[in-house]
Design an enzyme around this catalytic site. Structure first.
Site, mmCIF file in Angstrom:
data_model
loop_
_atom_site.group_PDB
_atom_site.id
_atom_site.type_symbol
_atom_site.label_atom_id
_atom_site.label_comp_id
_atom_site.label_asym_id
_atom_site.label_seq_id
_atom_site.Cartn_x
_atom_site.Cartn_y
_atom_site.Cartn_z
ATOM 1 N N HIS A 87 -4.629 -9.860 1.214
ATOM 2 C CA HIS A 87 -3.529 -8.693 0.211
ATOM 3 C C HIS A 87 -3.068 -7.372 1.209
ATOM 4 O O HIS A 87 -3.899 -6.832 2.164
ATOM 5 C CB HIS A 87 -3.905 -7.889 -1.393
ATOM 6 C CG HIS A 87 -5.167 -7.129 -0.799
ATOM 7 N ND1 HIS A 87 -5.109 -5.941 -0.003
ATOM 8 C CD2 HIS A 87 -6.560 -7.635 -0.510
ATOM 9 C CE1 HIS A 87 -6.363 -5.479 -0.149
ATOM 10 N NE2 HIS A 87 -7.253 -6.148 -0.041
ATOM 11 N N ASP A 89 -1.245 -4.216 0.289
ATOM 12 C CA ASP A 89 -1.546 -3.093 -0.209
ATOM 13 C C ASP A 89 -3.250 -2.382 0.074
ATOM 14 O O ASP A 89 -3.877 -3.409 0.589
ATOM 15 C CB ASP A 89 -1.636 -2.815 -1.588
ATOM 16 C CG ASP A 89 -2.084 -4.291 -2.396
ATOM 17 O OD1 ASP A 89 -2.564 -4.441 -2.103
ATOM 18 O OD2 ASP A 89 -3.264 -3.739 -3.646
ATOM 19 N N ASP A 118 -10.001 -2.555 5.337
ATOM 20 C CA ASP A 118 -9.664 -3.194 4.150
ATOM 21 C C ASP A 118 -8.030 -2.835 3.683
ATOM 22 O O ASP A 118 -7.363 -2.139 2.958
ATOM 23 C CB ASP A 118 -10.391 -2.659 2.697
ATOM 24 C CG ASP A 118 -10.475 -2.931 1.387
ATOM 25 O OD1 ASP A 118 -9.096 -4.599 0.819
ATOM 26 O OD2 ASP A 118 -10.469 -2.393 -0.248
ATOM 27 N N GLU A 152 -3.516 -5.583 -5.508
ATOM 28 C CA GLU A 152 -4.224 -6.212 -5.618
ATOM 29 C C GLU A 152 -5.266 -5.110 -5.781
ATOM 30 O O GLU A 152 -6.129 -5.206 -6.555
ATOM 31 C CB GLU A 152 -5.270 -6.845 -4.000
ATOM 32 C CG GLU A 152 -6.368 -7.406 -4.121
ATOM 33 C CD GLU A 152 -7.778 -6.665 -3.881
ATOM 34 O OE1 GLU A 152 -8.693 -7.847 -4.373
ATOM 35 O OE2 GLU A 152 -7.065 -5.601 -3.685
ATOM 36 N N GLU A 153 -5.003 -3.954 -5.559
ATOM 37 C CA GLU A 153 -6.023 -2.496 -5.288
ATOM 38 C C GLU A 153 -5.739 -1.951 -7.050
ATOM 39 O O GLU A 153 -6.156 -1.250 -7.099
ATOM 40 C CB GLU A 153 -5.675 -1.617 -4.230
ATOM 41 C CG GLU A 153 -6.004 -2.136 -2.814
ATOM 42 C CD GLU A 153 -7.285 -1.771 -2.984
ATOM 43 O OE1 GLU A 153 -8.204 -2.631 -3.761
ATOM 44 O OE2 GLU A 153 -7.741 -2.718 -1.265
ATOM 45 N N GLU A 178 -11.160 -10.702 2.799
ATOM 46 C CA GLU A 178 -11.378 -9.597 2.875
ATOM 47 C C GLU A 178 -13.299 -8.947 3.333
ATOM 48 O O GLU A 178 -13.751 -9.870 4.194
ATOM 49 C CB GLU A 178 -12.158 -9.220 0.899
ATOM 50 C CG GLU A 178 -11.017 -9.831 0.026
ATOM 51 C CD GLU A 178 -10.728 -8.020 -0.425
ATOM 52 O OE1 GLU A 178 -10.166 -6.913 -0.091
ATOM 53 O OE2 GLU A 178 -9.615 -7.935 -1.210
ATOM 54 N N HIS A 369 -12.104 1.788 1.329
ATOM 55 C CA HIS A 369 -11.419 2.805 0.607
ATOM 56 C C HIS A 369 -12.252 3.842 1.041
ATOM 57 O O HIS A 369 -12.284 5.604 0.347
ATOM 58 C CB HIS A 369 -12.283 2.908 -0.535
ATOM 59 C CG HIS A 369 -11.755 1.352 -1.669
ATOM 60 N ND1 HIS A 369 -11.757 0.745 -2.824
ATOM 61 C CD2 HIS A 369 -10.714 -0.098 -1.226
ATOM 62 C CE1 HIS A 369 -11.048 -0.498 -3.060
ATOM 63 N NE2 HIS A 369 -10.668 -0.444 -1.603
#
Length: 398
Positions: A87, A89, A118, A152-153, A178, A369
């Site tokens: 992904h 984002d 990520d 995705e987030e 991931e 994150h």
């Protein structure tokens, strides 16, 4: 392993360089893509330019205005080939960084910046692996595809658009890039959001009996959710744990001196692979009805606003064995495990019916994150090399 295969593998691996991996990861990090915000377009442009330069076929498809999914394909034969999934984002950077989060830098063997783990590093590793396969002129039995989705987030609009647009395509398996610290994850819980709104009746707080306090009613619903969460914890799966509830947001009332006429809850319900959010919602509605809220005069509405399915691939599946072997040959002892987190791979496993694993560079729990997010450059190299070996070795029935 025959000498020809060894020669092909060595030729491909020699084309994977640390400098190129670092350069592409840095460019992807610098492109940003914070979500919420719908700003993935710059990241997609960087990835598409690299893939086109590598000789891959690319296709950009808008999942929403200004939010393109990207598909890059290395053409092979007519048999089903591997799908790599990622992904574009990233979560918002937030405060507290040592340096600006979208100005990547390298220190002590790690590349720093929001999204490094990520999952800009995983995207770069797949793209560089496919470039090496293309440059080596490898004759693959099937296409190798990289699908990079938006959102995705947050709500997953990208993966839903991708599955709708590509559902007729055939894959032998899916590798989600991931961050797993290069472990091989064979199962993930899914996730769902359920929004609940309680309507009561406002009144002056000096005469609370004149109203119906929606916050009080919402508290009763929270108690039902907590009770169900505890019930779920009594049935633990060895790989994935159990389904779970979390009350993530609550908002209600208009002033301290008023009985709250409305209250809204946003609930997170983590899903086991065989769970269904619609059935869970219906069960919640039944428990709310049994609690007598409507009989007491409250109106309650509830809806699923997001669902991401879980999945499980047998540990003895050839895709799992091939991934573990490829990592081992790149110097990584990869354990097999599960995730309590969720990812877009559940949509691929469910909608395409193919075995799915998660395997990528970076740490989910200690980096993703987080402030000062980073990824090990050694893991980037190992991931790209393992992806290339997996493409060379994994096959499926015609």
């Amino acid at each position: 392993m025959n000498p020809v295969a060894v020669s092909i593998e060595d030729r491909v691996l020699a084309l994977i360089t640390e400098d190129e991996l670092v350069s592409l990861t840095e460019a992807l990090v610098a492109a940003g893509g914070e979500n919420p915000g719908g700003t993935e377009e710059a990241t997609v442009a960087v990835l598409e330019a690299f893939c086109l330069g590598a000789g891959l076929e690319t296709l950009a498809e808008e999942a929403a205005p200004g939010r393109p999914n990207l598909t890059a394909v290395l053409r092979g034969g007519d048999r089903p080939g591997l799908l790599f999934l990622g992904h574009s984002d990233v979560v918002p950077a937030g405060e507290g960084w040592d340096r600006p989060p979208f100005e990547p830098y390298v220190r002590d063997g790690r590349l720093f910046g929001r999204g490094a783990t990520d999952m800009k590093g995983g995207l770069a590793a797949v793209a560089v692996a496919l470039k090496a396969l293309k440059a080596a002129g490898v004759d693959l039995p099937g296409d190798i595809t990289l699908a990079c989705t938006v959102d995705e987030e947050d709500l997953g609009i990208g993966i839903r658009a991708y599955t709708r647009a590509h559902l007729g395509e055939r894959f032998s398996g899916c590798v989600v890039a991931e961050p797993t610290d290069l472990g091989t994850v064979v199962g993930c819980r899914g996730d769902s959001y359920i929004d609940v709104t309680v309507h009561g009746r406002s009144a002056h707080s000096g005469r609370p009996a004149d109203g119906l306090n929606a916050i009080d009613a919402a508290a009763r619903i929270i108690a039902l959710v907590r009770e169900d969460h505890e019930r779920l914890q009594q049935d633990q799966d060895a790989l994935l744990g159990a389904g779970s509830w979390n009350v993530g947001l609550i908002e209600g009332g208009t002033g301290t001196s008023m009985v709250a006429g409305e209250c809204r809850l946003s609930l997170d319900r983590r899903l086991m692979p065989d769970d269904n959010a619609a059935r869970i919602l219906e069960s919640l509605r039944e428990r709310i009805a049994e609690a007598g809220l409507e009989r007491d005069g409250f109106a309650v509405s509830a809806a699923v606003t997001m669902e991401m399915p879980g999945f499980r691939t047998p540990e003895d599946h050839p895709l799992v064995a091939d991934a573990v072997a490829a990592l081992s040959d790149c110097g990584v002892a990869s354990g097999i495990g599960g995730w309590t987190a969720a990812c877009d791979g559940g949509f691929i496993a469910r909608d395409f019916g193919v075995p799915t694993i998660v395997m990528g560079p970076g740490g989910l729990n200690d980096q993703a994150h987080q402030v000062n997010e980073s990824v090990s450059i050694a893991e980037l190299v190992a991931a790209a090399r393992a992806y290339a070996l997996l493409c060379l070795r994994h096959s499926s029935p015609a």
